[in-house]
Design a protein around this motif. Structure first.
Motif, PDB file in Angstrom:
ATOM      1  N   GLY A 247       0.771  -1.230   0.000  1.00 46.76           N
ATOM      2  CA  GLY A 247       0.000   0.000   0.000  1.00 46.76           C
ATOM      3  C   GLY A 247       0.802   1.280   0.000  1.00 46.76           C
ATOM      4  O   GLY A 247       0.271   2.365   0.264  1.00 46.76           O
ATOM      5  N   TYR A 248       2.100   1.191  -0.340  1.00 42.35           N
ATOM      6  CA  TYR A 248       2.945   2.378  -0.408  1.00 42.35           C
ATOM      7  C   TYR A 248       2.879   2.981  -1.811  1.00 42.35           C
ATOM      8  O   TYR A 248       2.697   2.269  -2.806  1.00 42.35           O
ATOM      9  N   ALA A 249       3.062   4.278  -1.895  1.00 47.54           N
ATOM     10  CA  ALA A 249       3.190   4.926  -3.203  1.00 47.54           C
ATOM     11  C   ALA A 249       4.579   4.643  -3.751  1.00 47.54           C
ATOM     12  O   ALA A 249       5.576   4.748  -3.029  1.00 47.54           O
ATOM     13  N   PHE A 250       4.652   4.261  -5.024  1.00 51.45           N
ATOM     14  CA  PHE A 250       5.955   4.038  -5.643  1.00 51.45           C
ATOM     15  C   PHE A 250       6.311   5.215  -6.523  1.00 51.45           C
ATOM     16  O   PHE A 250       5.478   5.717  -7.280  1.00 51.45           O
ATOM     17  N   ASP A 251       7.568   5.640  -6.409  1.00 52.16           N
ATOM     18  CA  ASP A 251       8.071   6.730  -7.240  1.00 52.16           C
ATOM     19  C   ASP A 251       9.488   6.369  -7.670  1.00 52.16           C
ATOM     20  O   ASP A 251      10.279   5.868  -6.859  1.00 52.16           O
ATOM     21  N   GLU A 252       9.826   6.637  -8.935  1.00 53.66           N
ATOM     22  CA  GLU A 252      11.163   6.297  -9.435  1.00 53.66           C
ATOM     23  C   GLU A 252      12.283   7.056  -8.698  1.00 53.66           C
ATOM     24  O   GLU A 252      13.436   6.661  -8.753  1.00 53.66           O
ATOM     25  N   SER A 253      11.917   8.136  -8.011  1.00 53.31           N
ATOM     26  CA  SER A 253      12.931   8.864  -7.246  1.00 53.31           C
ATOM     27  C   SER A 253      13.459   8.044  -6.073  1.00 53.31           C
ATOM     28  O   SER A 253      14.500   8.369  -5.498  1.00 53.31           O
ATOM     29  N   LEU A 254      12.768   6.963  -5.732  1.00 56.62           N
ATOM     30  CA  LEU A 254      13.234   6.065  -4.671  1.00 56.62           C
ATOM     31  C   LEU A 254      14.364   5.157  -5.155  1.00 56.62           C
ATOM     32  O   LEU A 254      14.998   4.475  -4.355  1.00 56.62           O
ATOM     33  N   VAL A 255      14.585   5.146  -6.459  1.00 56.41           N
ATOM     34  CA  VAL A 255      15.628   4.305  -7.060  1.00 56.41           C
ATOM     35  C   VAL A 255      16.838   5.181  -7.376  1.00 56.41           C
ATOM     36  O   VAL A 255      16.756   6.099  -8.200  1.00 56.41           O
ATOM     37  N   ILE A 256      17.959   4.890  -6.718  1.00 60.76           N
ATOM     38  CA  ILE A 256      19.174   5.682  -6.888  1.00 60.76           C
ATOM     39  C   ILE A 256      20.172   4.864  -7.712  1.00 60.76           C
ATOM     40  O   ILE A 256      20.632   3.803  -7.261  1.00 60.76           O
ATOM     41  N   PRO A 257      20.528   5.305  -8.930  1.00 60.47           N
ATOM     42  CA  PRO A 257      21.484   4.548  -9.746  1.00 60.47           C
ATOM     43  C   PRO A 257      22.851   4.457  -9.062  1.00 60.47           C
ATOM     44  O   PRO A 257      23.367   5.447  -8.537  1.00 60.47           O
TER      45      PRO A 257
ATOM     46  N   ALA B 288      25.309   8.050  -3.454  1.00 60.96           N
ATOM     47  CA  ALA B 288      23.893   7.755  -3.260  1.00 60.96           C
ATOM     48  C   ALA B 288      23.379   8.317  -1.939  1.00 60.96           C
ATOM     49  O   ALA B 288      22.294   8.900  -1.880  1.00 60.96           O
ATOM     50  N   VAL B 289      24.158   8.147  -0.879  1.00 59.18           N
ATOM     51  CA  VAL B 289      23.762   8.696   0.424  1.00 59.18           C
ATOM     52  C   VAL B 289      23.649  10.214   0.354  1.00 59.18           C
ATOM     53  O   VAL B 289      22.681  10.815   0.845  1.00 59.18           O
TER      54      VAL B 289
ATOM     55  N   SER C 113      24.090  -4.606  -3.716  1.00 59.27           N
ATOM     56  CA  SER C 113      25.389  -5.262  -3.577  1.00 59.27           C
ATOM     57  C   SER C 113      25.984  -4.882  -2.235  1.00 59.27           C
ATOM     58  O   SER C 113      25.805  -3.760  -1.749  1.00 59.27           O
ATOM     59  N   ASP C 114      26.713  -5.811  -1.624  1.00 60.43           N
ATOM     60  CA  ASP C 114      27.407  -5.505  -0.369  1.00 60.43           C
ATOM     61  C   ASP C 114      28.478  -4.436  -0.565  1.00 60.43           C
ATOM     62  O   ASP C 114      28.817  -3.715   0.375  1.00 60.43           O
ATOM     63  N   MET C 115      29.042  -4.346  -1.764  1.00 54.49           N
ATOM     64  CA  MET C 115      30.036  -3.298  -2.025  1.00 54.49           C
ATOM     65  C   MET C 115      29.391  -1.921  -1.880  1.00 54.49           C
ATOM     66  O   MET C 115      29.954  -1.016  -1.257  1.00 54.49           O
ATOM     67  N   ILE C 116      28.201  -1.769  -2.442  1.00 56.20           N
ATOM     68  CA  ILE C 116      27.462  -0.514  -2.295  1.00 56.20           C
ATOM     69  C   ILE C 116      27.091  -0.303  -0.833  1.00 56.20           C
ATOM     70  O   ILE C 116      27.252   0.790  -0.278  1.00 56.20           O
ATOM     71  N   ALA C 117      26.596  -1.366  -0.182  1.00 63.87           N
ATOM     72  CA  ALA C 117      26.147  -1.258   1.212  1.00 63.87           C
ATOM     73  C   ALA C 117      27.289  -0.842   2.138  1.00 63.87           C
ATOM     74  O   ALA C 117      27.093  -0.025   3.050  1.00 63.87           O
ATOM     75  N   ALA C 118      28.481  -1.369   1.933  1.00 68.46           N
ATOM     76  CA  ALA C 118      29.619  -1.020   2.778  1.00 68.46           C
ATOM     77  C   ALA C 118      29.961   0.460   2.649  1.00 68.46           C
ATOM     78  O   ALA C 118      30.274   1.137   3.635  1.00 68.46           O
ATOM     79  N   SER C 119      29.897   0.966   1.426  1.00 65.61           N
ATOM     80  CA  SER C 119      30.156   2.382   1.190  1.00 65.61           C
ATOM     81  C   SER C 119      29.069   3.248   1.820  1.00 65.61           C
ATOM     82  O   SER C 119      29.352   4.303   2.409  1.00 65.61           O
ATOM     83  N   VAL C 120      27.819   2.801   1.722  1.00 65.63           N
ATOM     84  CA  VAL C 120      26.703   3.512   2.353  1.00 65.63           C
ATOM     85  C   VAL C 120      26.914   3.586   3.863  1.00 65.63           C
ATOM     86  O   VAL C 120      26.780   4.651   4.483  1.00 65.63           O
ATOM     87  N   LEU C 121      27.250   2.453   4.464  1.00 63.00           N
ATOM     88  CA  LEU C 121      27.433   2.403   5.921  1.00 63.00           C
ATOM     89  C   LEU C 121      28.545   3.340   6.374  1.00 63.00           C
ATOM     90  O   LEU C 121      28.382   4.103   7.338  1.00 63.00           O
TER      91      LEU C 121
END
Length: 334
Positions: free
Chosen positions: A210-220, A231-232, A250-258
């Protein structure tokens, strides 16, 4: 392409192992079969490279392994799994990294066919627009070809080993929305098919709940340790308010985010929850540990190699696509 040992085996109606025995005079072959193969060799002007026969008249038993990016730990772990089975079964392999370049993929395959490899294990996601799909389908008519972590429809002889990326991602979304139901962002490059499956699951689950979807939620994001920082910064520039969640493909992206979140003094998971993908070593070494999907990378490599060797021995399975079980690993970031 040059006429190969696999073409010779196909035309003679035997396995490439039988052809190799005739070429190397190294094992029992019926006289009638031997004569048939030798006649075909003469008709086709097939002259095997002496190096390809190996030292001491033994087959080289060499597999071509093609990966997208040698700098990505996913590929090195899968290759380690391939290597383990190759050592058990007396095979060797030639490794080629194509740097996510479809033109280079074709060039490398053409070069490797001239080295008389037994066939190909191709590791990594296929692009959503795959210029080489028909080429690989044609290649599989001449050589054993196994795709690891992807599949191509429309071919009778392309075999695949992979996990159900979409189902795994649906479970990730269920977990994130149960922990932090405000907003979820998706980070990844959807031009790759496996990431596109994750994206579809992300969108599908939001709409289902039931959430609204918007392409702005997708960060390349590219698959490296730097893309998560950008991305952060992009997300925070929108002043979204906390709490919210991030699903990194990917965990590579996640590690950089963290790392970026912690540098900015943002508390994980109290303010932002984070889920990665693959269960790379980095996901368990950082603090807090990153929740992730265990993609069973070593198993993917081993099963891909086993499937290839089965194809070499003319033991093709009834099902072309082999799914490997995955596991959600819940750590401190959620």
């Amino acid at each position: 392409m040059a006429y190969t040992i696999h073409d010779l085996a196909r035309d003679a109606g035997v396995s490439s192992t039988t052809v190799s025995r005739v070429i190397n005079n190294s094992g029992p072959v019926k006289d009638r079969t031997r004569a048939k193969i030798l006649k075909l060799m003469e008709e086709k002007d097939y002259n095997p490279n002496p190096f390809a026969r190996g030292l001491n008249n033994k087959s080289m038993k060499t597999i071509a392994v093609i990966i997208n990016d040698i700098m990505n730990p996913f590929f090195t772990t899968v290759v380690k799994g391939i290597d383990g089975i190759c050592q058990e079964q007396g095979f060797s392999f030639i490794l080629s990294s194509i740097e996510n370049n479809p033109v280079k993929e074709r060039v490398e395959i053409e070069n490797l066919t001239r080295k008389n490899v037994e066939g190909f294990i191709i590791v990594g996601s296929r692009p959503t627009v795959d210029d080489n799909s028909a080429y690989l389908a044609e290649l599989s008519e001449r050589y054993p070809v196994v795709l690891v972590n992807s599949k191509i429809r429309g071919s009778n002889k392309l075999y695949s080993v992979y996990i159900d990326e979409k189902q795994a991602s649906l479970e990730v979304m269920d977990h994130l929305l149960s922990k932090n139901p405000k907003t979820v962002y998706f980070l990844g490059d959807v031009t790759w098919r496996t990431t596109h499956y994750k994206y579809k699951a992300f969108k599908e689950k939001l709409l289902e709940k039931g959430y609204a979807f918007d392409e702005s939620l997708v960060i390349p994001c590219n698959y490296n340790y730097e893309s998560g920082r950008a991305a952060v910064n992009e997300i925070l520039s929108r002043n979204p308010g906390v709490p919210f969640s991030i699903f990194a493909s990917s965990d590579m992206i996640a590690a950089s985010v963290l790392k970026t979140l912690l540098e900015k003094g943002i508390h994980v998971p109290d303010e932002i929850s984070l889920f990665g993908y693959s269960n790379m070593e980095i996901s368990k070494l950082v603090h807090p540990g990153i929740s992730t999907v265990d993609q069973k990378m070593m198993t993917l490599g081993k099963e891909g190699a086993r499937l290839f060797i089965d194809l070499m021995d003319r033991k093709a399975p009834e099902k072309k696509n082999r799914k490997i079980p995955y596991e959600l690993i819940l750590r401190e970031t959620t």
